[in-house]
Write an enzyme that holds these catalytic residues in place. Structure first.
Site, PDB file in Angstrom:
ATOM      1  N   GLN A  93      -0.156  -0.804  -3.334  1.00  0.00           N
ATOM      2  CA  GLN A  93       0.487  -1.165  -2.068  1.00  0.00           C
ATOM      3  C   GLN A  93       1.586  -0.175  -1.720  1.00  0.00           C
ATOM      4  O   GLN A  93       1.732   0.249  -0.573  1.00  0.00           O
ATOM      5  CB  GLN A  93       1.058  -2.575  -2.135  1.00  0.00           C
ATOM      6  CG  GLN A  93       1.807  -3.006  -0.885  1.00  0.00           C
ATOM      7  CD  GLN A  93       0.914  -3.055   0.337  1.00  0.00           C
ATOM      8  OE1 GLN A  93      -0.129  -3.701   0.310  1.00  0.00           O
ATOM      9  NE2 GLN A  93       1.296  -2.385   1.415  1.00  0.00           N
TER      10      GLN A  93
ATOM     11  N   ARG B  79      -7.508  -6.952 -10.228  1.00  0.00           N
ATOM     12  CA  ARG B  79      -6.472  -7.739  -9.553  1.00  0.00           C
ATOM     13  C   ARG B  79      -6.338  -9.031 -10.348  1.00  0.00           C
ATOM     14  O   ARG B  79      -7.227  -9.893 -10.298  1.00  0.00           O
ATOM     15  CB  ARG B  79      -6.893  -8.007  -8.097  1.00  0.00           C
ATOM     16  CG  ARG B  79      -5.843  -8.697  -7.234  1.00  0.00           C
ATOM     17  CD  ARG B  79      -6.388  -8.834  -5.825  1.00  0.00           C
ATOM     18  NE  ARG B  79      -5.481  -9.533  -4.947  1.00  0.00           N
ATOM     19  CZ  ARG B  79      -4.585  -8.951  -4.154  1.00  0.00           C
ATOM     20  NH1 ARG B  79      -4.471  -7.627  -4.161  1.00  0.00           N
ATOM     21  NH2 ARG B  79      -3.798  -9.658  -3.374  1.00  0.00           N
TER      22      ARG B  79
ATOM     23  N   ARG C 198      -3.999   1.558   3.177  1.00  0.00           N
ATOM     24  CA  ARG C 198      -4.463   1.073   1.881  1.00  0.00           C
ATOM     25  C   ARG C 198      -5.797   1.733   1.518  1.00  0.00           C
ATOM     26  O   ARG C 198      -6.064   2.024   0.345  1.00  0.00           O
ATOM     27  CB  ARG C 198      -4.621  -0.456   1.925  1.00  0.00           C
ATOM     28  CG  ARG C 198      -3.319  -1.244   1.940  1.00  0.00           C
ATOM     29  CD  ARG C 198      -2.570  -1.112   0.628  1.00  0.00           C
ATOM     30  NE  ARG C 198      -3.399  -1.483  -0.504  1.00  0.00           N
ATOM     31  CZ  ARG C 198      -3.598  -2.735  -0.917  1.00  0.00           C
ATOM     32  NH1 ARG C 198      -3.009  -3.752  -0.288  1.00  0.00           N
ATOM     33  NH2 ARG C 198      -4.369  -2.991  -1.960  1.00  0.00           N
TER      34      ARG C 198
ATOM     35  N   CYS D 272       3.275  -6.083   3.660  1.00  0.00           N
ATOM     36  CA  CYS D 272       1.968  -5.779   3.055  1.00  0.00           C
ATOM     37  C   CYS D 272       0.887  -6.785   3.443  1.00  0.00           C
ATOM     38  O   CYS D 272      -0.276  -6.569   3.125  1.00  0.00           O
ATOM     39  CB  CYS D 272       2.100  -5.665   1.541  1.00  0.00           C
ATOM     40  SG  CYS D 272       2.441  -7.207   0.675  1.00  0.00           S
TER      41      CYS D 272
ATOM     42  N   ASP E 270       7.952  -9.444   2.301  1.00  0.00           N
ATOM     43  CA  ASP E 270       6.642  -9.833   1.788  1.00  0.00           C
ATOM     44  C   ASP E 270       6.595 -11.355   1.817  1.00  0.00           C
ATOM     45  O   ASP E 270       7.555 -12.014   2.219  1.00  0.00           O
ATOM     46  CB  ASP E 270       6.473  -9.281   0.361  1.00  0.00           C
ATOM     47  CG  ASP E 270       5.041  -9.396  -0.154  1.00  0.00           C
ATOM     48  OD1 ASP E 270       4.148  -9.773   0.630  1.00  0.00           O
ATOM     49  OD2 ASP E 270       4.818  -9.108  -1.345  1.00  0.00           O
TER      50      ASP E 270
ATOM     51  N   HIS F  62       2.516  -3.992  -8.076  1.00  0.00           N
ATOM     52  CA  HIS F  62       1.459  -3.758  -7.085  1.00  0.00           C
ATOM     53  C   HIS F  62       1.549  -2.284  -6.645  1.00  0.00           C
ATOM     54  O   HIS F  62       1.892  -1.988  -5.503  1.00  0.00           O
ATOM     55  CB  HIS F  62       1.655  -4.690  -5.898  1.00  0.00           C
ATOM     56  CG  HIS F  62       0.437  -4.850  -5.031  1.00  0.00           C
ATOM     57  ND1 HIS F  62      -0.736  -4.168  -5.255  1.00  0.00           N
ATOM     58  CD2 HIS F  62       0.222  -5.622  -3.919  1.00  0.00           C
ATOM     59  CE1 HIS F  62      -1.619  -4.497  -4.343  1.00  0.00           C
ATOM     60  NE2 HIS F  62      -1.069  -5.382  -3.521  1.00  0.00           N
TER      61      HIS F  62
END
Length: 338
Positions: free
Chosen positions: A173, A143, A314, A287, A247, A170
């Protein structure tokens, strides 16, 4: 205001051919999931190089593992003896917890490494770190701030590398989002998803995956130099949509822009009024973490909100991805209807 299309050359032009070749593949048939698809040894940095059949396979494996672990309470040490290096330059709740708990549930050993632990690219070059970790573990999840860091890790590694989030994409996700929608609606093909908010890494990943699965995507965002096709009217984006998505408006690293961004995004909060333009059974995704200016409590905590099943997925989707990249696992449950 009619829907307008804006193409950013660095993002769109190189992908139009990919989208054209994959958008109609396997949308009406379950044979894609049935075919012999192997992802063992692959990395997952973006959905650019994954076909519709491969993404469907990942969703199928994820759904199968969720059923076997959660509902049948089976013990499946599919990753016994394997370890994962988890590099986190940015903090996380869902990415860290889903990966650590999921990898451990599969019998593997997760190793958490912060920027302070390894000083990636500072005390040791990214290339050298990749080579060292390749000899110590079986897979890397990173990440990071810059997507180029992931690309260098992948170039120099002899083991799979997974994008846990970068400034551009991402992908993990989106895998959770797609499984959540597949569970709720029973199928993905033909759904219309409306993104209302910032043109960020999550949206970029949606843009890569949605056309391959027959999911229509509409976007409303303020005027920014974003890499997407857009309208500036949230209601226009929401019109006749099945799913409303947003988001964070202020991502990590953008704190100094907060005041300006909040002004730019005025009018973009998702409310029941926004949803009145959507289809009667519309649902909502985010998310997380969520701020009230992005979506109000009435929507966020309503029965239309799928944010908490989305967060749980997830875990199941990262497990499905890890198992697919490290083993030749074959699901036991019937193929999903995509």
């Amino acid at each position: 205001m009619s829907l307008k299309y804006f193409a950013c050359k660095s993002f769109i032009s190189g992908r139009l051919k990919t989208f054209k070749n994959t958008i109609f593949r396997g949308l009406r048939s379950e044979t894609a999931a049935n075919c012999s698809v192997s992802l063992k040894g692959r990395s997952c940095l973006t959905w650019k190089d994954f076909t519709a059949e491969e993404i469907k396979r990942l969703l199928w494996v994820s759904a199968d593992l969720k059923h076997r672990f959660k509902h049948e309470k089976q013990h499946l040490p599919l990753l016994q003896g394997k370890s994962i290096a988890m590099i986190f330059e940015k903090r996380s709740t869902r990415t860290r917890m889903s990966t650590e708990t999921g990898f451990a549930l599969l019998g593997g050993h997760p190793c958490f490494l912060t920027a302070q632990d390894i000083h990636l690219g500072v005390n040791e070059s990214c290339a050298d770190t990749a080579r060292v970790l390749s000899g110590l573990c079986d897979i890397i999840l990173a990440r990071v701030s810059s997507h180029s860091t992931l690309e260098e890790l992948d170039k120099e590694s002899s083991i799979p590398v997974v994008n846990g989030l970068s400034d551009l994409y991402h992908p993990i996700q989106i895998l959770a989002d797609l499984l959540t929608l597949q569970e709720h609606y029973g199928s993905l093909a033909g759904l219309t998803v409306s993104w209302i908010g910032d043109g960020n890494n999550v949206l970029h990943s949606f843009m890569m995956a949605a056309p391959k699965l027959g999911v229509n995507l509409k976007v409303a965002t303020p005027k920014h130099s974003t890499q997407l096709m857009l309208t500036r009217e949230p209601t226009e984006a929401a019109l006749h949509s099945d799913v409303l998505v947003t988001d964070t408006w202020v991502s990590m690293g953008q704190e100094e822009e907060k005041r300006k961004r909040l002004r730019d995004f005025h009018g973009y909060q998702i409310t029941m009024q926004t949803g009145s333009a959507a289809r009667p059974d519309w649902t909502f995704l985010h998310c997380l973490p969520r701020k009230k200016e992005e979506v109000d409590d009435e929507v966020f905590y309503s029965s239309r909100s799928l944010v908490f099943p989305e967060a749980e997925n997830r875990k199941w989707t990262i497990m499905g991805l890890m198992v697919s990249l490290l083993t030749d696992y074959k699901p036991q449950m019937p193929t999903l209807k995509f």
